[in-house]
Design an enzyme around this catalytic site. Sequence first.
Site, mmCIF file in Angstrom:
data_model
loop_
_atom_site.group_PDB
_atom_site.id
_atom_site.type_symbol
_atom_site.label_atom_id
_atom_site.label_comp_id
_atom_site.label_asym_id
_atom_site.label_seq_id
_atom_site.Cartn_x
_atom_site.Cartn_y
_atom_site.Cartn_z
ATOM 1 N N ASN A 86 -17.149 -28.140 0.394
ATOM 2 C CA ASN A 86 -17.386 -27.608 -0.941
ATOM 3 C C ASN A 86 -16.575 -26.332 -1.086
ATOM 4 O O ASN A 86 -16.379 -25.588 -0.125
ATOM 5 C CB ASN A 86 -18.881 -27.322 -1.144
ATOM 6 C CG ASN A 86 -19.675 -28.602 -1.288
ATOM 7 O OD1 ASN A 86 -19.226 -29.556 -1.933
ATOM 8 N ND2 ASN A 86 -20.835 -28.659 -0.666
ATOM 9 N N GLN A 93 -21.175 -25.015 -3.204
ATOM 10 C CA GLN A 93 -21.058 -24.216 -1.979
ATOM 11 C C GLN A 93 -22.118 -23.113 -1.988
ATOM 12 O O GLN A 93 -22.193 -22.323 -2.938
ATOM 13 C CB GLN A 93 -19.659 -23.594 -1.847
ATOM 14 C CG GLN A 93 -19.478 -22.905 -0.490
ATOM 15 C CD GLN A 93 -18.103 -22.280 -0.295
ATOM 16 O OE1 GLN A 93 -17.229 -22.339 -1.166
ATOM 17 N NE2 GLN A 93 -17.904 -21.669 0.860
ATOM 18 N N VAL A 95 -23.028 -21.534 1.297
ATOM 19 C CA VAL A 95 -22.724 -20.639 2.412
ATOM 20 C C VAL A 95 -21.228 -20.346 2.379
ATOM 21 O O VAL A 95 -20.405 -21.271 2.485
ATOM 22 C CB VAL A 95 -23.123 -21.274 3.761
ATOM 23 C CG1 VAL A 95 -22.749 -20.344 4.910
ATOM 24 C CG2 VAL A 95 -24.621 -21.584 3.790
ATOM 25 N N HIS A 99 -16.968 -24.405 6.041
ATOM 26 C CA HIS A 99 -17.623 -25.393 6.905
ATOM 27 C C HIS A 99 -17.280 -26.786 6.419
ATOM 28 O O HIS A 99 -17.220 -27.041 5.220
ATOM 29 C CB HIS A 99 -19.136 -25.203 6.921
ATOM 30 C CG HIS A 99 -19.770 -25.119 5.565
ATOM 31 N ND1 HIS A 99 -19.760 -23.950 4.827
ATOM 32 C CD2 HIS A 99 -20.406 -26.040 4.814
ATOM 33 C CE1 HIS A 99 -20.373 -24.170 3.675
ATOM 34 N NE2 HIS A 99 -20.772 -25.434 3.635
HETATM 35 P P1 5GP Z 1 -22.707 -25.901 1.262
HETATM 36 O O1 5GP Z 1 -23.656 -26.263 0.150
HETATM 37 O O2 5GP Z 1 -22.433 -24.416 1.303
HETATM 38 O O3 5GP Z 1 -21.471 -26.739 1.289
HETATM 39 O O4 5GP Z 1 -23.466 -26.294 2.584
HETATM 40 C C1 5GP Z 1 -24.227 -25.411 3.335
HETATM 41 C C2 5GP Z 1 -25.021 -26.261 4.300
HETATM 42 O O5 5GP Z 1 -25.562 -25.418 5.292
HETATM 43 C C3 5GP Z 1 -26.194 -26.987 3.649
HETATM 44 O O6 5GP Z 1 -26.055 -28.394 3.876
HETATM 45 C C4 5GP Z 1 -27.418 -26.396 4.335
HETATM 46 O O7 5GP Z 1 -28.441 -27.348 4.566
HETATM 47 C C5 5GP Z 1 -26.852 -25.848 5.620
HETATM 48 N N1 5GP Z 1 -27.547 -24.671 6.111
HETATM 49 C C6 5GP Z 1 -27.885 -23.561 5.406
HETATM 50 N N2 5GP Z 1 -28.503 -22.679 6.188
HETATM 51 C C7 5GP Z 1 -28.555 -23.238 7.426
HETATM 52 C C8 5GP Z 1 -29.086 -22.782 8.684
HETATM 53 O O8 5GP Z 1 -29.634 -21.696 8.820
HETATM 54 N N3 5GP Z 1 -28.950 -23.635 9.732
HETATM 55 C C9 5GP Z 1 -28.354 -24.847 9.620
HETATM 56 N N4 5GP Z 1 -28.278 -25.596 10.719
HETATM 57 N N5 5GP Z 1 -27.839 -25.296 8.469
HETATM 58 C C10 5GP Z 1 -27.939 -24.503 7.383
#
Ligand code: 5GP
Length: 112
Positions: A86, A93, A95, A99
Amino acid sequence: MNDCIFCKIIAGEIPSKKLYEDDEILAFWDIAPQAPIHFLVIPKKHIPSPVDVTEEDERIMGKVIRIAADLAKEQNIADDYRLIFNNGAKSGQEVFHIHMHILGGKGKPWPI
Ligand code: 5GP
Ligand code: ZN
């Protein structure tokens, strides 16, 4: 980065279930899986988003894909996974430490 949740995971300040780690890459299970197999592969370098990748990051981002492919084989989903980045809040997105999501084991195609 002081406030980055994934930098804290890298530092061991927040626990995670790791699949792979070396000096420049970490892979760990997503805390809220969206597929039967859902893990994340990240560079340890704090790059916020895909849009922030520079020429100097090209090698490490290629390694992110290679490690993901190796881990997908280990998880027996070598022919059944998607790789997703993302980019930006509007895309979902949440975080802002780059990733790659590996989503797999669904056994049938996704809409896209
Ligand atoms: P984004 O939406 O930013 O592309 O994805 C962030 C991902 O990080 C999400 O799928 C969410 O579930 C995962 N995530 C957020 N916080 C944590 C955490 O503290 N530990 C782990 N293992 N995954 C996390
Ligand atoms: Zn970070």
